[in-house]
Enzyme design. Structure first.
Site, PDB file in Angstrom:
ATOM      1  CE  LYS A  66      -0.792   0.395   5.007  1.00 39.37           C
ATOM      2  NZ  LYS A  66      -0.151   1.705   5.195  1.00 39.37           N
ATOM      3  CB  THR A  67       3.987   2.227   1.778  1.00 37.90           C
ATOM      4  OG1 THR A  67       3.424   1.946   3.060  1.00 37.90           O
ATOM      5  CG2 THR A  67       4.848   3.476   1.872  1.00 37.90           C
ATOM      6  CG  ASP A 258      -0.701   4.965   5.183  1.00 37.30           C
ATOM      7  OD1 ASP A 258      -1.449   4.069   4.751  1.00 37.30           O
ATOM      8  OD2 ASP A 258       0.468   4.760   5.542  1.00 37.30           O
ATOM      9  CD  GLU A 259      -1.868   1.847   8.475  1.00 41.13           C
ATOM     10  OE1 GLU A 259      -2.949   1.241   8.479  1.00 41.13           O
ATOM     11  OE2 GLU A 259      -0.767   1.278   8.405  1.00 41.13           O
ATOM     12  CD  GLN A 289      -3.711  -4.669   8.242  1.00 43.92           C
ATOM     13  OE1 GLN A 289      -2.655  -4.499   8.844  1.00 43.92           O
ATOM     14  NE2 GLN A 289      -3.781  -4.631   6.921  1.00 43.92           N
ATOM     15  NE  ARG A 639       1.045  -7.531  10.857  1.00 37.80           N
ATOM     16  CZ  ARG A 639       0.755  -6.675   9.892  1.00 37.80           C
ATOM     17  NH1 ARG A 639       1.624  -5.737   9.563  1.00 37.80           N
ATOM     18  NH2 ARG A 639      -0.378  -6.750   9.220  1.00 37.80           N
TER      19      ARG A 639
END
Length: 760
Positions: A66-67, A258-259, A289, A639
Site C-alpha cells: 500500500k505504501t 494512510d491507515e 486492521q 505479520r
C-alpha cells in the site's frame, strides 16, 4: 503544444492521444519514461496510481504494497502535471512511516524535479506534526502564544494529580488516568470542557467536568497543549476562521490519508474540512486492521467512505508480497467471521509454505519453554534472531517469557517498556528546555525548581504559589520578584534568585545556541552529571541517557537556534516506541499485538491464544469488541512472512489469579488442513459459542436499550473490570469509565455485558 497541455488532457480524459504526442518532437522520450515509471506496479496498484482526481478509496490488505501504491500515486500527480508538489498533503500515523514515504517520493522525483526546498516538496507527516505546524502559524487566533509546549501523558498525569490534591478529592474515589481517559475521549469527539460540563447531570459527571475545566485552565496558564488538543484546536481554527481553512484548502488541493481505518472522529472532521472544496481525497487502509477502538478510532470512517463520497472510486489491493499462501488462508478464515468489514481475498504467488504450528502447553512456563526451544532450533539452522518476534495480548504476559529467555541466554528487546523519553532524568532536562522555550510553563518550572536539590522545599513552593494566586501572577512572574515575599527567608530568596538568573541566562543562550549545546550548558550549570553519578550502575546508565539525549539533539544543529530548540521538543513529544527499533541488533523482539501493526517478521510466535486471554475477557459478551479482537488476531497472523506459531496454555496464573481456559476460538476458525498441532491434541476444545449462554446475541438485543437501562453518571460494577461510571449511552451501547486505570474507558452492549447498576 506544450508538455503541460498534454498532461492536462491526459488527466481530464483519462487517456493519452498518442498521435498528438508523437507529432511533437521530444515527446516520445516523455511517453517512454511515463510508461516505465509505473511498470513496477501490479495492475491494481497501477490503477490506484493512475486515479488522480476525485475521491478514491484504496482497500489495501496486509503486505499488499500500500505504501508503494500511495507513494507512486503522489509522484504521478506531480509527474503528470496535475499538482505542484506543495499542493499535496499526505498524512500517516507514525514518524517512521512518514519518513519512509518522504524518502520514496524523493527517490522517484529527484531526477526530474527540484525538491530541495520545503516549497518544492509534498507535505508528508503525521496528524500531530502537521497540526503542530498549522498551530505554530495561527495559534494567536485564539489569543495564545505560538511558543506553546506539548505535554505527554506523564506531564498530563502530573497536572491531574495536583488538581485532585488541590480539590481535596479522595484518591480512592477517582484516579488521574481515568479522568484523563474520559477527557481524551471527549476531545476526540470534539467536546470541549464547556460542552462536557453542560451535559453533566450527576455529581460524578460534574466532578469530572470540574476537573476537565481545571485541567484546561492549568494547560492554558502553562501555554501547553496535549496530543488531543493539537487536533481539537486545528478543527476549531478551521471552523471559526474560514479564511485560514480556505488558505489550506487552496494549498493542499490533493489530500492523501494512510491507515484511514485508524482515524478517530476529530481526525475524520479535520480531513473532511480540508477536502471539502476540491474533493481530491485519497484514503488507503484496511477495515480488517482497525484495532485501535480503545483509542477512539472509528471503523465506520472507512466503512462509510463511499456514503460520504458517493462518486468515490474503489480499488482493492489483494495481492500479498509478504506471507505464504497457508498464512494468508488462515488469516482470511479468521477474519471472514466479522460482519463489519470490506470484503477481500488475499493471494500470493508464493503458494508453498509451512503449516501453522499450534502448540498446547501445560502452563505459561511450559509455553515459554516451547517457544525458547524452537527459537534455539531456528538459530541453529542459521536464522537470525532479529527475524523472530514474540507477540502477546497484554504486557503482563512478557514477564515469564523474559525469565525463560534469560535462562536460555537468548538476547531480546522489549518494545513498550519504560520509554526513553519518559525516564526521570530525561524528563528533567526536557523540562528545563521547555522552561527556556516557554517561560510561563509552570508545571515544568515546578519539576525542576529543586532538581538537583537547591534546598527549595514544598513549603517554599506553596508560599510562591500563594503569593502568585493573591496577585494573579504565574510562577515565572513570582520568581522575578521573589524579594517581595516576606514569608520566605533571605537564604532561600537567594537560592531562588540564583535559579531564576540561570533560567534567564539559558533563555538568552537559546537565541544563539543550538539545542545540543544548550543541553550541555544546562547540565553543566546545574552540575547534573555529579547529581546522576552516585556510584551505582543505575546512576551510570542515567548519565548515559543524558548523553544519548544530547546525541539525538545534534540532529537539529543545522537549524537556526530558536527553531532548533522548538523542533527538537516537538519531535520528542511526538515520537513513538516503534520509531526507535534498532533493526541491526541481532536480538529477538517482544511486543504486544497492538504494537506490531505495520511491521513484519519471518518467524512469528503468538502467546496466550486462549479464551479470556485472546480474545480478551472483556470482549466475550460484546460483539463489537469481539470483532476488534478478531481483527487484532488478523494483524498478528499477517505479520508472519515464513512461519507462524500459535501457543496456548491449559492453565496459567495472571494478575494473581489461577485460570483454566479453552483454546482460542480464533484457532478453531483455521481449517484443519492448514494446521499442524503439537502437544495436548486431545485437549483442543472449541470455545463456547454465543448461543451457549442461553439466548443468542440477536435475541437479547431486542430487549431494553442502554438509554432504558442506564443514565449518565450511574455507578456500575463489571464482573471483570470492577466499579465504573456510565459516561455515555447510545442505542444498545453504554460507555463506562472504570476506576481501575488499567481498564480506562470501555464500550459494552447493555443487554449482553455482565454489568449491573450499583444503587448504594
Amino acid at each position: 503544444m506544450t508538455l503541460g497541455s498534454v498532461r492536462f488532457a491526459v488527466n481530464l480524459d483519462g487517456r493519452i492521444c498518442l498521435d498528438k504526442i508523437l507529432e511533437e518532437s521530444g515527446f516520445e522520450r516523455y511517453l517512454i519514461s511515463a510508461m516505465t515509471f509505473l511498470d513496477g506496479l501490479n495492475d491494481r496498484q497501477r490503477e490506484a496510481a493512475e486515479t488522480l482526481a476525485g475521491p478514491l478509496l484504496i482497500v489495501a490488505g496486509a503486505g499488499s504494497g500500500k505504501t508503494r501504491a500511495l507513494t507512486y500515486r503522489i509522484a504521478n500527480l506531480i509527474k503528470e502535471g496535475v499538482a505542484q508538489p506543495w499542493q499535496i498533503l499526505a498524512v500517516t500515523f507514525t514518524n517512521k512511516a512518514a519518513g519512509e514515504m518522504k524518502n520514496r517520493v524523493n527517490h522517484l522525483l529527484n531526477e526530474e524535479f527540484d525538491l530541495d526546498s520545503d516549497r518544492n516538496r509534498p507535505m508528508i507527516g503525521t496528524f500531530h506534526s502537521i497540526c503542530v505546524r498549522i498551530l505554530r502559524r495561527h495559534f494567536d487566533r485564539f489569543g495564545r502564544d505560538k511558543s506553546f509546549v506539548i505535554y505527554d501523558t506523564v506531564d498530563q498525569e502530573g497536572i491531574m494529580k495536583r488538581l485532585i490534591k488541590e480539590k481535596q478529592i479522595d484518591d480512592d474515589r477517582i484516579k488521574p488516568r481515568m479522568v484523563l481517559s474520559v477527557i481524551s475521549s471527549a476531545k476526540n469527539q470534539l467536546r470541549s470542557a464547556e460542552r462536557f460540563g453542560a451535559r453533566a447531570t450527576r455529581s460524578s459527571e460534574q466532578l469530572i467536568a470540574d476537573l476537565y475545566t481545571g485541567y484546561e485552565k492549568r494547560m492554558k496558564e502553562n501555554n501547553a497543549l496535549d496530543f488531543d488538543d493539537l487536533l481539537l484546536y486545528v478543527v476549531r481554527l478551521f471552523k471559526e476562521h474560514p479564511d485560514v481553512l480556505d488558505e489550506y484548502q487552496e494549498r493542499w488541493r490533493f489530500v492523501n490519508i494512510d491507515e484511514y481505518q485508524d482515524t478517530n472522529h476529530a481526525q475524520y472532521v479535520l480531513i473532511k474540512l480540508l477536502a471539502d472544496k476540491y474533493r481530491n481525497l485519497c484514503v488507503i487502509g484496511d477495515s480488517d486492521q482497525s484495532i485501535y477502538g480503545f483509542r477512539g478510532a472509528d471503523i465506520k470512517n472507512i466503512l462509510d467512505f463511499e456514503k460520504d463520497y458517493s462518486e468515490a472510486k474503489l480499488v482493492k489491493l489483494e495481492q500479498n508480497y509478504r506471507s505464504t499462501q497457508p498464512i494468508l488462508d488462515a488469516a482470511d478464515a479468521i477474519i471472514e467471521k466479522n460482519k463489519q468489514r470490506k470484503s477481500k481475498k488475499m493471494w500470493t504467488e508464493n503458494k508453498e509454505g509451512d503449516l501453522i504450528e499450534v502448540w498446547r502447553a501445560e502452563n505459561e512456563y511450559n509455553e515459554a519453554e516451547k517457544a525458547a526451544q524452537e527459537i534455539e532450533n531456528l538459530k541453529a539452522d542459521g536464522v537470525s534472531l532479529k527475524d523472530v518476534v514474540i507477540l502477546y495480548r497484554t504486557n503482563a504476559q512478557s514477564r515469564v517469557m523474559e525469565e525463560i529467555l534469560l535462562r536460555y541466554g537468548l538476547p531480546y528487546k522489549v518494545i513498550g517498556g519504560v520509554k526513553f523519553y519518559a525516564r526521570r532524568e530525561v524528563k528533567d532536562i526536557l523540562a528545563y528546555l521547555r522552561v527556556v522555550l516557554n517561560i510561563n510553563d509552570t508545571d515544568s518550572l515546578l519539576r525542576v525548581i529543586n532538581v538537583p536539590s537547591r534546598k527549595i522545599g514544598q513549603t517554599t513552593v506553596n508560599k510562591l504559589q500563594a503569593f502568585g494566586v493573591q496577585r494573579s501572577l504565574n510562577l515565572a512572574e513570582v520568581l522575578k520578584h521573589v524579594e517581595m515575599i516576606s514569608e520566605i527567608n533571605e537564604g532561600t530568596k537567594k537560592r531562588l534568585s540564583d535559579f531564576w538568573h540561570l533560567v534567564e541566562k539559558w533563555k538568552k543562550s537559546s537565541e544563539t545556541m543550538v539545542v545540543s549545546d544548550l543541553i550541555r550548558e544546562i547540565t553543566r550549570d546545574i552540575n547534573y552529571k555529579t547529581h546522576l553519578l552516585d556510584g551505582t550502575e543505575e546512576g551510570e546508565m542515567r548519565h548515559e541517557n543524558i548523553l544519548e539525549l544530547t546525541s539525538v539533539a545534534t540532529k537539529y544543529d543545522g537549524l537556526e537556534p530558536e527553531v532548533s530548540l522548538a523542533s527538537f521538543l516537538e519531535e520528542v513529544a511526538l515520537v513513538a516506541d516503534t520509531d526507535n527499533i534498532d533493526e541491526n541488533l541481532d536480538a529477538l523482539t517482544m511486543m504486544t499485538l497492538h504494537s506490531v501493526k505495520g511491521l513484519e517478521y519471518p518467524y512469528v510466535f503468538i502467546l496466550g491464544c486462549e479464551e479470556n486471554i485472546f480474545p480478551h475477557s472483556r470482549s466475550i459478551f460484546d460483539p463489537q469488541e469481539l470483532e476488534e479482537e478478531r481483527r487484532l488476531m488478523y494483524v498478528g497472523v499477517t505479520r508472519a512472512m515464513k512461519k507462524l506459531y500459535l501457543l496456548a496454555a491449559k492453565q496459567r496464573t495472571m494478575f494473581g489469579d489461577f485460570q483454566r481456559n479453552t483454546m482460542s476460538r480464533f484457532i478453531s476458525d483455521i481449517p484443519n488442513h492448514l494446521v499442524s498441532r503439537i502437544g495436548g491434541g486431545d485437549s483442543f476444545v472449541a470455545p463456547a459459542s454465543p448461543s451457549d449462554f442461553g439466548e443468542t446475541f440477536e435475541e437479547r438485543k431486542v430487549h431494553l436499550t442502554a438509554e432504558d437501562k442506564f443514565k449518565d453518571g450511574d455507578k456500575i460494577r463489571h464482573v471483570t473490570f470492577g466499579d465504573g461510571m456510565v459516561v455515555e449511552r447510545r442505542g444498545d451501547l453504554v460507555t463506562v469509565a472504570f476506576s481501575n486505570p488499567l481498564y480506562g474507558v470501555k464500550k459494552f452492549a447493555a443487554n449482553i455485558a455482565p454489568i449491573e447498576k450499583i444503587t448504594n
